[in-house]
Design a protein around this motif. Structure first.
Motif, PDB file in Angstrom:
ATOM      1  N   GLU A 532     -49.359  38.190 -52.284  1.00  0.00           N
ATOM      2  CA  GLU A 532     -50.449  38.307 -53.266  1.00  0.00           C
ATOM      3  C   GLU A 532     -51.771  37.806 -52.706  1.00  0.00           C
ATOM      4  N   ARG A 533     -51.715  36.932 -51.679  1.00  0.00           N
ATOM      5  CA  ARG A 533     -52.913  36.458 -51.009  1.00  0.00           C
ATOM      6  C   ARG A 533     -52.521  35.753 -49.715  1.00  0.00           C
ATOM      7  N   LEU A 534     -53.509  35.507 -48.855  1.00  0.00           N
ATOM      8  CA  LEU A 534     -53.304  34.679 -47.665  1.00  0.00           C
ATOM      9  C   LEU A 534     -53.348  33.222 -48.109  1.00  0.00           C
ATOM     10  N   HIS A 535     -52.301  32.492 -47.816  1.00  0.00           N
ATOM     11  CA  HIS A 535     -52.217  31.093 -48.247  1.00  0.00           C
ATOM     12  C   HIS A 535     -52.855  30.184 -47.199  1.00  0.00           C
ATOM     13  N   LEU A 536     -54.172  30.309 -47.097  1.00  0.00           N
ATOM     14  CA  LEU A 536     -54.976  29.498 -46.197  1.00  0.00           C
ATOM     15  C   LEU A 536     -56.272  29.140 -46.915  1.00  0.00           C
ATOM     16  N   HIS A 537     -56.577  27.848 -46.948  1.00  0.00           N
ATOM     17  CA  HIS A 537     -57.711  27.373 -47.755  1.00  0.00           C
ATOM     18  C   HIS A 537     -58.432  26.248 -47.021  1.00  0.00           C
ATOM     19  N   ALA A 538     -59.766  26.367 -46.914  1.00  0.00           N
ATOM     20  CA  ALA A 538     -60.586  25.307 -46.324  1.00  0.00           C
ATOM     21  C   ALA A 538     -60.775  24.215 -47.373  1.00  0.00           C
ATOM     22  N   GLU A 539     -60.033  23.117 -47.223  1.00  0.00           N
ATOM     23  CA  GLU A 539     -59.898  22.140 -48.305  1.00  0.00           C
ATOM     24  C   GLU A 539     -60.876  20.967 -48.204  1.00  0.00           C
ATOM     25  N   GLU A 540     -61.191  20.538 -46.972  1.00  0.00           N
ATOM     26  CA  GLU A 540     -62.070  19.375 -46.811  1.00  0.00           C
ATOM     27  C   GLU A 540     -63.088  19.627 -45.703  1.00  0.00           C
ATOM     28  N   LEU A 541     -64.307  19.074 -45.929  1.00  0.00           N
ATOM     29  CA  LEU A 541     -65.363  19.177 -44.934  1.00  0.00           C
ATOM     30  C   LEU A 541     -66.138  17.858 -44.933  1.00  0.00           C
ATOM     31  N   THR A 542     -66.292  17.275 -43.744  1.00  0.00           N
ATOM     32  CA  THR A 542     -67.008  16.005 -43.606  1.00  0.00           C
ATOM     33  C   THR A 542     -68.069  16.144 -42.521  1.00  0.00           C
ATOM     34  N   PHE A 543     -69.322  15.766 -42.871  1.00  0.00           N
ATOM     35  CA  PHE A 543     -70.425  15.896 -41.920  1.00  0.00           C
ATOM     36  C   PHE A 543     -71.542  14.931 -42.300  1.00  0.00           C
ATOM     37  N   GLU A 544     -72.522  14.798 -41.420  1.00  0.00           N
ATOM     38  CA  GLU A 544     -73.670  13.935 -41.673  1.00  0.00           C
ATOM     39  C   GLU A 544     -74.771  14.727 -42.373  1.00  0.00           C
ATOM     40  N   HIS A 545     -75.257  14.198 -43.489  1.00  0.00           N
ATOM     41  CA  HIS A 545     -76.346  14.874 -44.191  1.00  0.00           C
ATOM     42  C   HIS A 545     -77.575  14.911 -43.284  1.00  0.00           C
ATOM     43  N   PRO A 546     -78.205  16.086 -43.114  1.00  0.00           N
ATOM     44  CA  PRO A 546     -79.305  16.208 -42.152  1.00  0.00           C
ATOM     45  C   PRO A 546     -80.554  15.396 -42.497  1.00  0.00           C
ATOM     46  N   VAL A 547     -80.691  14.955 -43.747  1.00  0.00           N
ATOM     47  CA  VAL A 547     -81.884  14.202 -44.145  1.00  0.00           C
ATOM     48  C   VAL A 547     -81.555  12.742 -44.433  1.00  0.00           C
ATOM     49  N   THR A 548     -80.568  12.497 -45.282  1.00  0.00           N
ATOM     50  CA  THR A 548     -80.223  11.118 -45.649  1.00  0.00           C
ATOM     51  C   THR A 548     -79.447  10.407 -44.553  1.00  0.00           C
ATOM     52  N   LYS A 549     -78.841  11.199 -43.650  1.00  0.00           N
ATOM     53  CA  LYS A 549     -78.021  10.683 -42.546  1.00  0.00           C
ATOM     54  C   LYS A 549     -76.735  10.000 -43.027  1.00  0.00           C
ATOM     55  N   LYS A 550     -76.439  10.150 -44.307  1.00  0.00           N
ATOM     56  CA  LYS A 550     -75.197   9.592 -44.841  1.00  0.00           C
ATOM     57  C   LYS A 550     -74.066  10.607 -44.672  1.00  0.00           C
ATOM     58  N   GLU A 551     -72.851  10.096 -44.582  1.00  0.00           N
ATOM     59  CA  GLU A 551     -71.696  10.971 -44.448  1.00  0.00           C
ATOM     60  C   GLU A 551     -71.391  11.660 -45.778  1.00  0.00           C
ATOM     61  N   LEU A 552     -71.221  12.973 -45.739  1.00  0.00           N
ATOM     62  CA  LEU A 552     -70.830  13.741 -46.921  1.00  0.00           C
ATOM     63  C   LEU A 552     -69.384  14.184 -46.739  1.00  0.00           C
ATOM     64  N   HIS A 553     -68.569  13.898 -47.717  1.00  0.00           N
ATOM     65  CA  HIS A 553     -67.144  14.268 -47.678  1.00  0.00           C
ATOM     66  C   HIS A 553     -66.855  15.123 -48.909  1.00  0.00           C
ATOM     67  N   ILE A 554     -66.624  16.403 -48.689  1.00  0.00           N
ATOM     68  CA  ILE A 554     -66.425  17.346 -49.791  1.00  0.00           C
ATOM     69  C   ILE A 554     -64.976  17.812 -49.806  1.00  0.00           C
ATOM     70  N   VAL A 555     -64.385  17.813 -50.996  1.00  0.00           N
ATOM     71  CA  VAL A 555     -62.992  18.227 -51.167  1.00  0.00           C
ATOM     72  C   VAL A 555     -62.937  19.380 -52.170  1.00  0.00           C
ATOM     73  N   CYS A 556     -62.148  20.389 -51.833  1.00  0.00           N
ATOM     74  CA  CYS A 556     -61.931  21.525 -52.741  1.00  0.00           C
ATOM     75  C   CYS A 556     -60.446  21.863 -52.690  1.00  0.00           C
ATOM     76  N   GLU A 557     -59.715  21.430 -53.691  1.00  0.00           N
ATOM     77  CA  GLU A 557     -58.262  21.573 -53.671  1.00  0.00           C
ATOM     78  C   GLU A 557     -57.835  23.032 -53.659  1.00  0.00           C
ATOM     79  N   ALA A 558     -56.740  23.304 -52.937  1.00  0.00           N
ATOM     80  CA  ALA A 558     -56.232  24.672 -52.800  1.00  0.00           C
ATOM     81  C   ALA A 558     -55.671  25.165 -54.134  1.00  0.00           C
ATOM     82  N   PRO A 559     -55.849  26.446 -54.447  1.00  0.00           N
ATOM     83  CA  PRO A 559     -55.326  27.006 -55.687  1.00  0.00           C
ATOM     84  C   PRO A 559     -53.850  27.391 -55.594  1.00  0.00           C
ATOM     85  N   PHE A 560     -53.191  27.013 -54.507  1.00  0.00           N
ATOM     86  CA  PHE A 560     -51.765  27.346 -54.357  1.00  0.00           C
ATOM     87  C   PHE A 560     -50.972  26.109 -53.973  1.00  0.00           C
TER      88      PHE A 560
END
Length: 560
Positions: A532-560
């Motif tokens: 029904e779909r490809l079971h592959l999901h980009a769940e987390e991304l961590t990087f340095e904010h280009p202006v604040t220079k603080k670490e951004l950690h974004i989570v998006c839980e998989a729908p499967f």
């Protein structure tokens, strides 16, 4: 029922609840019809139990010879009396032959020892041998070396003498200037005369050097070029004969369509981007099946192709699994051969739209992170314009949103979008320097025994089947993936992928390939089997904010 090898039309006992399809299979993206599966199972039974040819598919540990898996094809056809059966074919040659009982013939048998191609090939081989003998002969090698050595020695001595002449001239000029006020007029006149003689001496010395060496070089060159001319003549003759043989061969591959019209390979590839038919064009299973069906008044109903044997080192191929026809060779040929047939629509050209607004995971004045739906493009394609890029342009009409990275169309999850070029450049640098941390979640179609590890398989595009990728240690780009198993349950493995590089289809190939995890991602229609779909999901991304220079950690839980 006759034995498999005694016939080319293999009757099928079709269950009454299986209906004949209204349209023929679209061969480059399909799910095998029940009739294709029935025919394939019958052919696979023959390959497994009854085959009377000797070929090492890599399935038996005691088999002799090089391991070569093979693509087989079946085409379910209907006779004029409405009876149903199937035709069988293999791609390329099998057990060093193009002819085997039970399989449709090739359009032209290049292996026939009495055919023009084999005879022409032998003549070319003889020319190759003559060229090789001449190029490696003592006479040719010594003549070439003598000529090159003479040219080199002449050049060296000429440069050395010219440098000496230049230095002597500078000394004479210096002497003229320094002695003009020191010597008497008569003595100075004698000095000038002496300096003039020196100048004339070096002039004639240069002339003599050139004359001597020109004679030596000319003599060596004459002998060498007489041999080289003979060699060049042979090579030109070989080139012309090879081109003539290839043209004659391409003309022999004349393919029918459902209307009875014929085109040869040269006609078929004339208006393609490559123009010249690639090697092996016309030798795949599908063209053989169509040709035999048309020549024998058999109506094509459905078709499918499957891999039989061990997986090759480069491509992802699984034993008994169905695959589409190759694009580089077969797409132009089948595009002609299917004229007059009612064929299924190309599902790849179906416009995929996502009407709902994209889910915003994070946004500020500089960037936005969205959750890309599966089966949705990151950027506009050739035929599909709707994409994350276009939706971001609509969402931010006063900005110039730029995607910092991409996800495969079938992959869902976090996508990072910059609102201006300065932010985009900063974030891109982080990706290039690999300081961005990414985590994907996937479900593998199988139970993985290892708990963690690293996959390192270089990748490049499969030129015969774009956009698929294959493993290539010679021309591939480095591709590395860390993985960690989260759960193994009911024949499936939930896994986290941490891609160190970001190659096209990297996670999909690293999961499915025989030197990777040997387990395709669930629902992978390119390297595994469709779901029904490809079971592959980009769940987390961590990087340095280009202006604040603080670490951004974004989570998006998989729908499967």
């Amino acid at each position: 029922m006759k034995k498999f090898e005694d016939v080319l039309f293999h009757p099928l006992q079709v269950d009454s609840n299986i209906e004949l399809p209204e349209k023929f299979t679209f061969p480059f993206y399909y799910e095998p019809h029940a009739l294709s599966i029935l025919a394939s199972e019958d052919l696979q039974h023959y390959l497994e139990k009854e085959a009377d040819f000797d070929h090492n598919f890599g399935l038996k540990p005691d088999a002799q010879g090089m391991v070569i898996g093979k693509m087989f094809g079946v085409m379910v056809v209907q006779r004029e009396d409405q009876s149903i059966g199937y035709l069988a074919a293999f791609s390329g040659k099998l057990a060093e032959s193009n002819v085997h009982k039970g399989f449709v013939p090739t359009v032209y048998d290049t292996l026939n020892p009495k055919g023009f191609y084999k005879i022409g090939e032998q003549e070319l081989n003889q020319m190759n041998k003559e060229i090789e003998i001449l190029e490696s002969s003592d006479d040719y090698c010594s003549a070439k070396k003598k000529y090159e050595d003479n040219v080199k020695a002449f050049d060296s001595e000429l440069k050395e003498l010219k440098q000496t002449i230049k230095e002597k001239k500078a000394e004479r000029n210096k002497l003229r200037d320094s002695e003009v006020n020191k010597l008497s007029p008569e003595a100075y006149e004698n000095l000038l005369e002496e300096l003039k003689k020196q100048s004339i001496y070096y002039h004639f010395r240069l002339k003599d050097l050139k004359n001597d060496w020109n004679l030596k070089v000319e003599e060596a060159e004459t002998h060498f070029k007489s041999l080289q001319t003979r060699l060049d003549t042979l090579k030109e003759k070989r080139k012309a004969q090879s081109a003539s043989l290839q043209k004659q061969l391409h003309e022999q591959y004349a393919f029918l369509d459902a209307n009875g019209d014929t085109k040869d390979l040269l006609d078929i590839f004339e208006n393609t981007t490559v123009r010249i038919p690639p090697a092996g064009a016309g030798e795949c299973a599908a063209p053989k099946l169509f040709q035999y069906a048309y020549e024998n008044a058999l109506k094509p109903i459905v078709m499918a192709e499957f891999w039989w044997g061990a997986s090759p080192k480069s491509q992802v191929r699984k034993h008994k699994q169905f695959y589409p026809a190759c694009r580089s060779k077969c797409e132009p040929i089948l595009g002609h051969m299917m004229q007059g047939l009612t064929v299924e629509d190309n599902p790849i050209l179906e416009v995929k739209k996502h009407e709902a607004p994209l889910e915003i995971l994070y946004e500020d004045d500089y960037l936005v992170l969205v959750n890309k739906p599966h089966e949705f493009l990151s950027v506009p394609g050739k035929t599909h314009l709707d994409s994350v890029q276009t939706k971001m342009q609509q969402y931010l009409p006063n900005s110039r949103p730029l995607l910092v990275h991409r996800l495969d169309m079938s992959t869902s999850g976090i996508l990072l979008v910059a609102k201006n070029e300065k932010t985009h450049k900063n974030l891109q640098k982080q990706f290039i320097k690999r300081t961005v941390k990414k985590r994907y979640v996937a479900i593998l179609n199988g139970e993985l025994s290892k708990k963690e590890g690293i996959i390192d398989l270089p990748l490049r595009v499969d030129l015969d089947n774009r956009p698929q990728q294959l493993v290539c240690y010679e021309h591939g780009k480095p591709a590395t993936t860390k993985y960690e198993v989260i759960e193994v349950k009911e024949g499936k493995t939930r896994i986290h992928f941490y891609p160190i590089t970001g190659r096209t289809h990297q996670l999909r190939v690293h999961a499915a390939h025989g030197n990777g995890l040997k387990m395709p991602i669930l629902g992978d229609d390119l390297y595994g089997t469709k779901a029904e779909r490809l079971h592959l999901h980009a769940e987390e991304l961590t990087f340095e904010h280009p202006v604040t220079k603080k670490e951004l950690h974004i989570v998006c839980e998989a729908p499967f």
